[in-house]
Design a protein around this motif. Structure first.
Motif, PDB file in Angstrom:
ATOM      1  N   PRO A 135      67.766  45.828  -4.756  1.00 26.71           N
ATOM      2  CA  PRO A 135      66.484  45.375  -5.766  1.00 26.71           C
ATOM      3  C   PRO A 135      65.457  46.773  -6.322  1.00 26.71           C
ATOM      4  O   PRO A 135      64.436  46.402  -7.315  1.00 26.71           O
ATOM      5  CB  PRO A 135      65.596  44.586  -4.202  1.00 26.71           C
ATOM      6  N   PRO A 136      65.811  47.441  -6.184  1.00 23.27           N
ATOM      7  CA  PRO A 136      64.982  48.893  -6.539  1.00 23.27           C
ATOM      8  C   PRO A 136      65.789  49.636  -7.213  1.00 23.27           C
ATOM      9  O   PRO A 136      65.246  49.451  -8.707  1.00 23.27           O
ATOM     10  CB  PRO A 136      65.425  49.624  -5.306  1.00 23.27           C
ATOM     11  N   GLU A 137      67.065  49.191  -7.423  1.00 16.54           N
ATOM     12  CA  GLU A 137      67.897  49.557  -8.765  1.00 16.54           C
ATOM     13  C   GLU A 137      68.103  48.554  -9.959  1.00 16.54           C
ATOM     14  O   GLU A 137      67.512  48.838 -11.060  1.00 16.54           O
ATOM     15  CB  GLU A 137      69.139  50.161  -8.655  1.00 16.54           C
ATOM     16  N   GLU A 138      67.946  47.050  -9.790  1.00 15.13           N
ATOM     17  CA  GLU A 138      67.856  46.616 -10.481  1.00 15.13           C
ATOM     18  C   GLU A 138      65.983  46.583 -11.237  1.00 15.13           C
ATOM     19  O   GLU A 138      66.240  45.839 -12.316  1.00 15.13           O
ATOM     20  CB  GLU A 138      68.028  45.099  -9.638  1.00 15.13           C
ATOM     21  N   ALA A 139      65.591  45.981 -10.002  1.00 13.62           N
ATOM     22  CA  ALA A 139      63.584  46.431 -10.751  1.00 13.62           C
ATOM     23  C   ALA A 139      63.315  47.728 -11.946  1.00 13.62           C
ATOM     24  O   ALA A 139      62.637  47.404 -13.098  1.00 13.62           O
ATOM     25  CB  ALA A 139      62.694  46.668  -9.688  1.00 13.62           C
ATOM     26  N   LEU A 140      64.134  48.529 -11.592  1.00 12.33           N
ATOM     27  CA  LEU A 140      63.759  49.617 -12.326  1.00 12.33           C
ATOM     28  C   LEU A 140      64.579  49.785 -13.332  1.00 12.33           C
ATOM     29  O   LEU A 140      64.472  49.068 -14.916  1.00 12.33           O
ATOM     30  CB  LEU A 140      64.177  51.281 -11.455  1.00 12.33           C
ATOM     31  N   ARG A 141      66.123  48.953 -13.749  1.00 15.02           N
ATOM     32  CA  ARG A 141      66.594  48.696 -14.638  1.00 15.02           C
ATOM     33  C   ARG A 141      65.609  47.949 -15.981  1.00 15.02           C
ATOM     34  O   ARG A 141      66.265  48.267 -16.944  1.00 15.02           O
ATOM     35  CB  ARG A 141      68.446  48.427 -14.085  1.00 15.02           C
ATOM     36  N   ARG A 142      65.499  46.502 -14.726  1.00 12.02           N
ATOM     37  CA  ARG A 142      65.298  45.528 -15.590  1.00 12.02           C
ATOM     38  C   ARG A 142      63.704  45.797 -16.571  1.00 12.02           C
ATOM     39  O   ARG A 142      63.206  44.966 -17.061  1.00 12.02           O
ATOM     40  CB  ARG A 142      65.417  44.004 -15.025  1.00 12.02           C
ATOM     41  N   GLY A 143      62.737  46.071 -15.270  1.00  9.63           N
ATOM     42  CA  GLY A 143      61.206  46.391 -15.677  1.00  9.63           C
ATOM     43  C   GLY A 143      60.463  45.456 -15.477  1.00  9.63           C
ATOM     44  O   GLY A 143      59.469  45.022 -16.090  1.00  9.63           O
ATOM     45  N   GLU A 144      60.900  44.601 -14.150  1.00  9.37           N
ATOM     46  CA  GLU A 144      60.391  43.390 -13.882  1.00  9.37           C
ATOM     47  C   GLU A 144      60.508  43.394 -12.494  1.00  9.37           C
ATOM     48  O   GLU A 144      61.813  44.034 -11.628  1.00  9.37           O
ATOM     49  CB  GLU A 144      60.863  42.451 -15.049  1.00  9.37           C
ATOM     50  N   ALA A 145      59.922  42.133 -11.488  1.00 13.85           N
ATOM     51  CA  ALA A 145      60.061  42.274  -9.958  1.00 13.85           C
ATOM     52  C   ALA A 145      61.259  41.018  -9.992  1.00 13.85           C
ATOM     53  O   ALA A 145      61.480  40.655 -10.923  1.00 13.85           O
ATOM     54  CB  ALA A 145      58.439  41.512  -9.687  1.00 13.85           C
ATOM     55  N   VAL A 146      61.970  41.738  -8.755  1.00  6.31           N
ATOM     56  CA  VAL A 146      63.277  40.938  -8.449  1.00  6.31           C
ATOM     57  C   VAL A 146      62.857  41.149  -6.224  1.00  6.31           C
ATOM     58  O   VAL A 146      62.176  41.954  -6.748  1.00  6.31           O
ATOM     59  CB  VAL A 146      64.474  41.459  -9.026  1.00  6.31           C
ATOM     60  N   GLY A 147      63.905  39.842  -6.662  1.00  6.53           N
ATOM     61  CA  GLY A 147      63.550  40.228  -5.157  1.00  6.53           C
ATOM     62  C   GLY A 147      64.394  39.043  -3.964  1.00  6.53           C
ATOM     63  O   GLY A 147      65.458  38.221  -4.420  1.00  6.53           O
ATOM     64  N   SER A 148      64.050  38.419  -2.822  1.00  8.50           N
ATOM     65  CA  SER A 148      64.952  37.455  -2.124  1.00  8.50           C
ATOM     66  C   SER A 148      63.709  36.940  -1.292  1.00  8.50           C
ATOM     67  O   SER A 148      63.415  37.956  -0.724  1.00  8.50           O
ATOM     68  CB  SER A 148      66.080  37.960  -1.595  1.00  8.50           C
ATOM     69  N   PRO A 149      63.630  35.916  -0.897  1.00  2.00           N
ATOM     70  CA  PRO A 149      62.240  35.359  -0.110  1.00  2.00           C
ATOM     71  C   PRO A 149      63.502  35.049   1.531  1.00  2.00           C
ATOM     72  O   PRO A 149      62.727  35.231   2.623  1.00  2.00           O
ATOM     73  CB  PRO A 149      62.101  34.301  -0.259  1.00  2.00           C
TER      74      PRO A 149
ATOM     75  N   VAL B 151      69.125  43.782   6.705  1.00  7.57           N
ATOM     76  CA  VAL B 151      68.905  42.840   7.497  1.00  7.57           C
ATOM     77  C   VAL B 151      69.477  43.403   8.852  1.00  7.57           C
ATOM     78  O   VAL B 151      68.745  43.344  10.253  1.00  7.57           O
ATOM     79  CB  VAL B 151      70.080  41.661   7.485  1.00  7.57           C
ATOM     80  N   ASP B 152      70.384  44.299   9.340  1.00  3.71           N
ATOM     81  CA  ASP B 152      70.648  45.536  10.371  1.00  3.71           C
ATOM     82  C   ASP B 152      69.381  46.009  10.789  1.00  3.71           C
ATOM     83  O   ASP B 152      68.865  46.148  12.014  1.00  3.71           O
ATOM     84  CB  ASP B 152      71.260  46.141  10.160  1.00  3.71           C
ATOM     85  N   ASP B 153      68.642  46.319  10.395  1.00  6.80           N
ATOM     86  CA  ASP B 153      67.192  47.159  10.566  1.00  6.80           C
ATOM     87  C   ASP B 153      66.366  45.655  10.472  1.00  6.80           C
ATOM     88  O   ASP B 153      64.821  46.055  10.623  1.00  6.80           O
ATOM     89  CB  ASP B 153      66.383  48.339   8.577  1.00  6.80           C
ATOM     90  N   GLY B 154      66.505  44.307  10.840  1.00  4.73           N
ATOM     91  CA  GLY B 154      65.390  43.416  10.616  1.00  4.73           C
ATOM     92  C   GLY B 154      64.922  43.330   9.954  1.00  4.73           C
ATOM     93  O   GLY B 154      63.863  42.315  10.463  1.00  4.73           O
ATOM     94  N   PHE B 155      65.102  43.315   8.877  1.00  5.82           N
ATOM     95  CA  PHE B 155      63.745  42.638   7.800  1.00  5.82           C
ATOM     96  C   PHE B 155      64.788  42.036   7.093  1.00  5.82           C
ATOM     97  O   PHE B 155      66.096  41.801   6.418  1.00  5.82           O
ATOM     98  CB  PHE B 155      63.874  43.513   6.319  1.00  5.82           C
ATOM     99  N   ALA B 156      63.900  41.188   6.593  1.00  5.00           N
ATOM    100  CA  ALA B 156      64.630  39.455   6.258  1.00  5.00           C
ATOM    101  C   ALA B 156      64.212  38.723   4.399  1.00  5.00           C
ATOM    102  O   ALA B 156      64.873  38.065   4.114  1.00  5.00           O
ATOM    103  CB  ALA B 156      63.553  38.018   6.924  1.00  5.00           C
ATOM    104  N   ALA B 157      63.463  39.660   4.091  1.00  5.11           N
ATOM    105  CA  ALA B 157      63.004  39.659   2.743  1.00  5.11           C
ATOM    106  C   ALA B 157      62.125  40.756   2.010  1.00  5.11           C
ATOM    107  O   ALA B 157      62.122  41.604   2.521  1.00  5.11           O
ATOM    108  CB  ALA B 157      61.835  38.014   2.568  1.00  5.11           C
ATOM    109  N   ALA B 158      62.661  40.947   0.829  1.00  6.97           N
ATOM    110  CA  ALA B 158      62.195  41.978  -0.104  1.00  6.97           C
ATOM    111  C   ALA B 158      61.635  41.358  -1.238  1.00  6.97           C
ATOM    112  O   ALA B 158      62.562  40.637  -1.874  1.00  6.97           O
ATOM    113  CB  ALA B 158      63.439  42.229  -0.152  1.00  6.97           C
ATOM    114  N   HIS B 159      61.054  41.896  -1.825  1.00  3.21           N
ATOM    115  CA  HIS B 159      60.512  42.079  -3.372  1.00  3.21           C
ATOM    116  C   HIS B 159      59.871  43.481  -3.876  1.00  3.21           C
ATOM    117  O   HIS B 159      59.474  44.124  -3.391  1.00  3.21           O
ATOM    118  CB  HIS B 159      59.614  41.205  -2.828  1.00  3.21           C
ATOM    119  N   ALA B 160      61.206  43.608  -4.947  1.00  2.19           N
ATOM    120  CA  ALA B 160      60.871  45.437  -5.394  1.00  2.19           C
ATOM    121  C   ALA B 160      59.961  44.731  -6.600  1.00  2.19           C
ATOM    122  O   ALA B 160      59.825  43.735  -7.696  1.00  2.19           O
ATOM    123  CB  ALA B 160      61.811  45.949  -5.227  1.00  2.19           C
TER     124      ALA B 160
END
Length: 257
Positions: free
Chosen positions: A76-90, A106-115
């Motif tokens: 998501p960090p690179e894709e949001a930068l490249r596309r210029g719009e929000a991306v993520g996964s619930p 996931v290994d760090d305990g995170f279940a969702a992301a929004h970039a």
């Protein structure tokens, strides 16, 4: 402090990029920490790009963790930068688009992301990725404020970079002007010593610089300082054989260039 006041304080802090001690790595960490502090999220990852490469920083609610365990930015960090719009996964646990990012998150305990991208109109300088432990979508307010943080940071960073570029250019122009003045002074001094014209004097300065692999401006400075290294340039005087010591002060008083 009320939520609106806190947001205003955070945005004002992000806009302050013109201070003398500004550093982009510190700014990335500050942005990540401010995002965690004001949004209903558990961590934030900031990616900045520029002429000096990439900078990333990750913050949780308690501390910056970029040095403890790096979550891959190839997602998501690179894709949001490249596309210029929000991306993520619930739900990163079932996500297949970004295997490296998903594994680390996931290994760090995170279940969702929004970039969201750090952008100003068509220009993008990075991204801000929001992470949280529970699966599900972010609420609209958090998404809007997250983008506001990213937009403010982008505008502030670009203002800082523009200022830095302007200062660099001003310095280069000042150096070029000072170099030109030095060369012109040296031409006048050497021409007066030799009883020749300034074009001939310049050719002598340039030829010596080439022979000794020195900058023309450095040889010119030696001429102005009447250094022994260039004394031979004035060894041949005017047609009458007259030579005299001629200094920069003489040149100024005589009005010659």
């Amino acid at each position: 402090m009320a939520a609106d006041q806190r947001l205003a304080t955070v945005l004002a802090g992000l806009a302050d990029t013109l201070r003398p001690d500004f550093d982009e790595r510190t700014y990335a960490e500050d942005l990540a920490c401010r995002a965690v502090g004001i949004l209903e999220i558990d961590a934030a990852l900031v990616l900045l790009t520029g002429e000096h490469g990439r900078i990333s920083a990750t913050a949780e609610r308690t501390h910056v963790v970029g040095g403890r365990r790096a979550i891959a930015i190839e997602g998501p960090p690179e894709e949001a930068l490249r596309r210029g719009e929000a991306v993520g996964s619930p739900d990163l646990r079932s996500e297949t688009r970004w295997p490296r990012f998903t594994l680390g998150a996931v290994d760090d305990g995170f279940a969702a992301a929004h970039a969201v991208p750090l952008r100003l109109r068509e220009q993008r300088v990075g991204s801000l990725t929001l992470l949280w432990h529970g699966a599900g979508l972010l609420d609209e307010r958090t998404c809007v404020i997250g983008q506001a943080l990213a937009d403010t940071a982008a505008a502030a960073l670009m203002a800082r970079r523009s200022l830095g570029a302007a200062q660099t250019l001003a310095g280069q122009l000042q150096t070029a002007l000072e170099t030109r003045i030095t060369i012109e002074q040296a031409k006048g001094i050497l021409a007066a010593r030799r009883g020749s014209n300034v074009d001939s004097a310049f050719e002598m300065i340039r030829s010596m610089a080439r022979r000794h692999r020195r900058r023309i401006a450095d040889v010119a400075r030696d001429v102005i300082d009447d250094a022994s290294a260039v004394a031979h340039l004035a060894a041949h005087g005017d047609p009458a054989g007259r030579t005299r010591s001629f200094t920069a002060r003489d040149e100024v008083s005589s009005g010659e260039c």
